[in-house]
Structures are given as structure tokens and as C-alpha cells.
Design a protein around this motif. Structure first.
Motif, mmCIF file in Angstrom:
data_model
loop_
_atom_site.group_PDB
_atom_site.id
_atom_site.type_symbol
_atom_site.label_atom_id
_atom_site.label_comp_id
_atom_site.label_asym_id
_atom_site.label_seq_id
_atom_site.Cartn_x
_atom_site.Cartn_y
_atom_site.Cartn_z
ATOM 1 N N ASN A 88 2.764 -5.841 -11.443
ATOM 2 C CA ASN A 88 2.890 -7.156 -10.824
ATOM 3 C C ASN A 88 3.442 -7.036 -9.400
ATOM 4 O O ASN A 88 4.009 -6.011 -9.015
ATOM 5 C CB ASN A 88 3.718 -8.119 -11.698
ATOM 6 C CG ASN A 88 5.181 -7.732 -11.773
ATOM 7 O OD1 ASN A 88 5.758 -7.254 -10.807
ATOM 8 N ND2 ASN A 88 5.776 -7.956 -12.929
ATOM 9 N N ASP A 89 3.250 -8.102 -8.648
ATOM 10 C CA ASP A 89 3.607 -8.128 -7.225
ATOM 11 C C ASP A 89 5.098 -7.914 -6.994
ATOM 12 O O ASP A 89 5.496 -7.212 -6.066
ATOM 13 C CB ASP A 89 3.146 -9.460 -6.619
ATOM 14 C CG ASP A 89 3.135 -9.415 -5.105
ATOM 15 O OD1 ASP A 89 2.680 -8.394 -4.544
ATOM 16 O OD2 ASP A 89 3.602 -10.396 -4.497
ATOM 17 N N THR A 90 5.937 -8.508 -7.846
ATOM 18 C CA THR A 90 7.390 -8.368 -7.697
ATOM 19 C C THR A 90 7.819 -6.919 -7.887
ATOM 20 O O THR A 90 8.632 -6.393 -7.124
ATOM 21 C CB THR A 90 8.131 -9.275 -8.711
ATOM 22 O OG1 THR A 90 7.680 -10.620 -8.533
ATOM 23 C CG2 THR A 90 9.629 -9.194 -8.530
ATOM 24 N N LYS A 91 7.274 -6.279 -8.905
ATOM 25 C CA LYS A 91 7.609 -4.868 -9.176
ATOM 26 C C LYS A 91 7.155 -3.990 -8.002
ATOM 27 O O LYS A 91 7.895 -3.102 -7.568
ATOM 28 C CB LYS A 91 6.942 -4.414 -10.475
ATOM 29 C CG LYS A 91 7.103 -2.963 -10.769
ATOM 30 C CD LYS A 91 7.989 -2.764 -11.937
ATOM 31 C CE LYS A 91 8.005 -1.291 -12.280
ATOM 32 N NZ LYS A 91 9.145 -0.917 -13.030
ATOM 33 N N GLN A 92 5.974 -4.249 -7.479
ATOM 34 C CA GLN A 92 5.441 -3.475 -6.342
ATOM 35 C C GLN A 92 6.348 -3.631 -5.120
ATOM 36 O O GLN A 92 6.693 -2.655 -4.471
ATOM 37 C CB GLN A 92 4.014 -3.915 -6.009
ATOM 38 C CG GLN A 92 3.382 -3.171 -4.860
ATOM 39 C CD GLN A 92 3.062 -1.714 -5.158
ATOM 40 O OE1 GLN A 92 2.900 -1.328 -6.315
ATOM 41 N NE2 GLN A 92 2.987 -0.894 -4.127
ATOM 42 N N LYS A 93 6.747 -4.845 -4.825
ATOM 43 C CA LYS A 93 7.625 -5.086 -3.672
ATOM 44 C C LYS A 93 8.991 -4.434 -3.862
ATOM 45 O O LYS A 93 9.578 -3.927 -2.906
ATOM 46 C CB LYS A 93 7.769 -6.584 -3.406
ATOM 47 C CG LYS A 93 6.517 -7.172 -2.808
ATOM 48 C CD LYS A 93 6.674 -8.617 -2.441
ATOM 49 C CE LYS A 93 5.334 -9.068 -1.912
ATOM 50 N NZ LYS A 93 5.306 -10.284 -1.235
ATOM 51 N N THR A 94 9.494 -4.449 -5.083
ATOM 52 C CA THR A 94 10.774 -3.792 -5.377
ATOM 53 C C THR A 94 10.669 -2.295 -5.135
ATOM 54 O O THR A 94 11.567 -1.695 -4.531
ATOM 55 C CB THR A 94 11.202 -4.078 -6.830
ATOM 56 O OG1 THR A 94 11.317 -5.489 -7.008
ATOM 57 C CG2 THR A 94 12.521 -3.405 -7.157
#
Length: 141
Positions: free
Chosen positions: A2-8
Motif C-alpha cells: 500500500n501507498d502508506t507502507k511505501q512512503k514509510t
């Protein structure tokens, strides 16, 4: 993913890259501020090894500049992949020198640097917050 995990993950990569960059930068600056002292210290450290003094002296004048440049480029995220390669090769040379001195304590610290260079190289695709990423986007336009 997911996008949040990628950004983290990308943020974590940025923090690690910046930390390694600041580490290398400050090594270079500290040594450059006392270049003659660093040279004298290095010659003393290698006096009982097979390396001739002129090679040690050349290395002691080059290492601070290489560290400084690696630090700046890592902080900026510019030429990151090549910079990580140069940084890793610098660590190889330092490990070799520590081995010649039989300085296993310093070598263990250098091996930690090698691991960090590996991690940063292995996860290079997470290098989103960098000049490299900006340059890549501009080239796609």
C-alpha cells in the motif's frame, strides 16, 4: 504494497541515507581541518605494516576528500548508486588497512559501515526523496 507502507519505507531510506551522508561528511571535515595531523597519525598507524610510507601518505590526503564528497552526494541524493559504490570501495580499502594493522576492533566498526552501504545499495529503489529521483522525473517529461 500500500501507498502508506511505501512512503514509510522511502522515508526510512532517506533517513538512513542522510545519516550515512552526515557521518561521511563529518569524517571528511574533521580530517581536513587537521590534514597534517591525520597524515602523521596514519603514517604512525601503518609504520609496522608492509605499506610504504608514501602510499600511506597519499591515502591519508585522499581519504578526507573522498569522505567529504561521498557525504555531500549522499545528503543530496545525487549519483546515489555510484556514490554508494565508491563508499563501499572506500570501506574495502579501510578494512584492508585495518587487517594489515591487525586492528580487529576498528575493522568490526568498518564492517558495520559495509553493511549499511549494502543496505542502501540493495534498497536503492526506495531513493525517492533525492535529486536523482527529481532528475529521473524531469528526464521522463
Amino acid at each position: 504494497m500500500n501507498d502508506t507502507k511505501q512512503k514509510t519505507l522511502e522515508l526510512a531510506y532517506l533517513i538512513l541515507r542522510l545519516t550515512m551522508g552526515v557521518n561521511m561528511l563529518t569524517h571528511g571535515i574533521a580530517r581536513m581541518l587537521n590534514l597534517e595531523g591525520f597524515n602523521t597519525w596514519m603514517i604512525g598507524q601503518f609504520s609496522k605494516t608492509i605499506l610504504p610510507e608514501f602510499m600511506v601518505s597519499i591515502s591519508s590526503y585522499l581519504i578526507p576528500f573522498v569522505e567529504l564528497i561521498i557525504g555531500i552526494l549522499l545528503i543530496l541524493g545525487l549519483f546515489t548508486s555510484r556514490t554508494l559504490l565508491v563508499g563501499a570501495l572506500l570501506i574495502v580499502a579501510l578494512v584492508f588497512g585495518s587487517g594489515l594493522q591487525e586492528n580487529w576492533n576498528i575493522m568490526s566498526s568498518q564492517m558495520i559501515y559495509a553493511i549499511f552501504f549494502f543496505i542502501l545499495s540493495y534498497f536503492i529503489e526506495l531513493n525517492r526523496y533525492s535529486i536523482d529521483a527529481i532528475r529521473e522525473k524531469v528526464e521522463l517529461l
